[in-house]
Design a protein around this motif. Structure first.
Motif, mmCIF file in Angstrom:
data_model
loop_
_atom_site.group_PDB
_atom_site.id
_atom_site.type_symbol
_atom_site.label_atom_id
_atom_site.label_comp_id
_atom_site.label_asym_id
_atom_site.label_seq_id
_atom_site.Cartn_x
_atom_site.Cartn_y
_atom_site.Cartn_z
ATOM 1 N N ASN A 198 13.125 -18.720 -18.134
ATOM 2 C CA ASN A 198 14.284 -18.328 -16.706
ATOM 3 C C ASN A 198 14.583 -16.894 -17.536
ATOM 4 O OD1 ASN A 198 15.259 -16.957 -14.495
ATOM 5 N ND2 ASN A 198 16.392 -19.120 -14.425
ATOM 6 N N ASN B 64 6.349 -16.523 -12.677
ATOM 7 C CA ASN B 64 5.956 -18.341 -12.088
ATOM 8 C C ASN B 64 5.466 -18.951 -11.131
ATOM 9 O OD1 ASN B 64 5.950 -18.556 -14.941
ATOM 10 N ND2 ASN B 64 8.493 -19.174 -14.914
ATOM 11 N N THR C 226 11.492 -16.001 -12.175
ATOM 12 C CA THR C 226 11.235 -16.472 -13.842
ATOM 13 C C THR C 226 9.807 -16.281 -13.846
ATOM 14 O OG1 THR C 226 10.333 -18.482 -12.846
ATOM 15 C CG2 THR C 226 12.879 -18.459 -13.262
ATOM 16 N N LYS D 53 8.968 -22.673 -18.677
ATOM 17 C CA LYS D 53 9.017 -21.587 -17.939
ATOM 18 C C LYS D 53 9.898 -20.845 -18.199
ATOM 19 C CE LYS D 53 6.385 -23.684 -14.183
ATOM 20 N NZ LYS D 53 6.334 -23.641 -13.154
#
Length: 328
Positions: free
Chosen positions: A327, A215, A290, A325
């Motif tokens: 993590n 990311n 991430t 997203k």
């Protein structure tokens, strides 16, 4: 690419040798007929015709090594038979010196060594009988010169071919790998995935594909520089290598994307083992990083195509990216 060029090099070599030896066999078929060696002349004419047919098919045949072997066997037979029925002055023994060269050029190291040993042994035996019948006093001088010359040529060609194959193997390995991460290149993904799916379908085993995207990688590159970006890619690749099995295949799919093939693994198993272990490994080195990870499974009963499996994993990865997203 390198493998294709290697195959093309042997094909071209065979075709050139065929043209030369077809002309030579045709020429000597005429001269031997005039010299009274009628049977030998007929055999040369038949073999020259056979070589002409091999020349026609050699441009497209899938069995290049097989036809190269057949060509060499007939060529060596012709030379050895000629040595046996003619006299020393005919000079046919001089063709023995190129036996090792032709064998390694057309067949490579292993097969070339075997056929060289057999053909050179047979050629020296035939020559030995001819020399002994012609001049026993010069036997050891002639056989010594021919034998040591053949040994020298054979040794040099063997060393050359061994080193050449070593370099070709190294280049093939390098061509398959991404230069930065050391993972496999994406151009091999479809071929390896196709092969993996075929094996899995024969054994009714599942295959899971993992698609990983880092990311905000562009922002990291822009803010911290490409050197930092490369360090992140290397760290992720190192973690992937550490967490995957020997039978798994890991690829750098794009700039900051990775693909991993897990044979004989269901999606849940991959997510709970590989995913968690990768998370822990990355956290030890890049705790703020991430990534979005997509999983896709096919088999063990119904199988999709390689492209469909990649698309499914890619789609699942983007679904994760757009929603949370995750993590890790």
């Amino acid at each position: 690419m390198i493998e294709t060029e290697e195959y093309g090099y042997r094909r071209t070599t065979l075709r050139v040798l065929l043209v030369v030896t077809i002309f030579a066999a045709s020429f000597f078929a005429v001269t031997n007929w005039l010299a009274g060696f009628h049977l030998f002349s007929i055999i040369e004419a038949i073999i020259a015709s056979f070589w002409s047919w091999i020349l026609v098919i050699s441009k497209t045949t899938q069995y290049l090594q097989r036809w190269s072997f057949v060509y060499l066997c007939t060529f060596y037979f012709l030379v050895i038979y000629g040595i046996m029925i003619t006299n020393f002055k005919a000079g046919l023994f001089s063709w023995l010196f190129i036996f090792p060269i032709l064998s390694y050029l057309l067949l490579g190291l292993k097969a070339g060594t075997v056929i060289t040993f057999v053909s050179v042994s047979g050629g020296l035996a035939a020559l030995g009988q001819l020399v002994w019948a012609s001049n026993t006093e010069a036997y050891w001088i002639v056989m010594g010169n021919v034998g040591f010359t053949l040994a020298a040529i054979w040794s040099m060609v063997y060393v050359y071919e061994a080193k050449r194959e070593e370099v070709v193997k190294y280049l093939k390995e390098q061509a398959r790998k991404d230069p930065l991460t050391g993972l496999l290149n994406v151009r091999d993904l479809n071929g390896i995935l196709t092969s993996t799916l075929q094996i899995a379908e024969r054994h009714s085993q599942p295959v899971t594909l993992v698609y990983i995207d880092i990311n905000d990688f562009k922002q990291i590159n822009d803010a911290q520089g490409h050197q930092k970006g490369n360090e992140i890619l290397l760290a992720v690749a190192k973690a992937i290598k550490k967490m995957t099995r020997v039978e798994d295949q890991a690829f750098r799919y794009g700039g900051d994307e990775f693909c991993i093939i897990f044979p004989n693994c269901v999606e849940q198993q991959v997510e709970q083992t590989f995913g968690i272990r990768l998370a822990n490994e990355v956290h030890e080195n890049l705790d703020k990083l991430t990534m979005s990870i997509g999983y896709a499974q096919t088999g063990p009963t119904n199988f999709c195509s390689p492209d469909s499996l990649i698309h499914k994993a890619d789609k699942n990865m983007y679904l994760v990216k757009s929603t949370s997203k995750i993590n890790i």
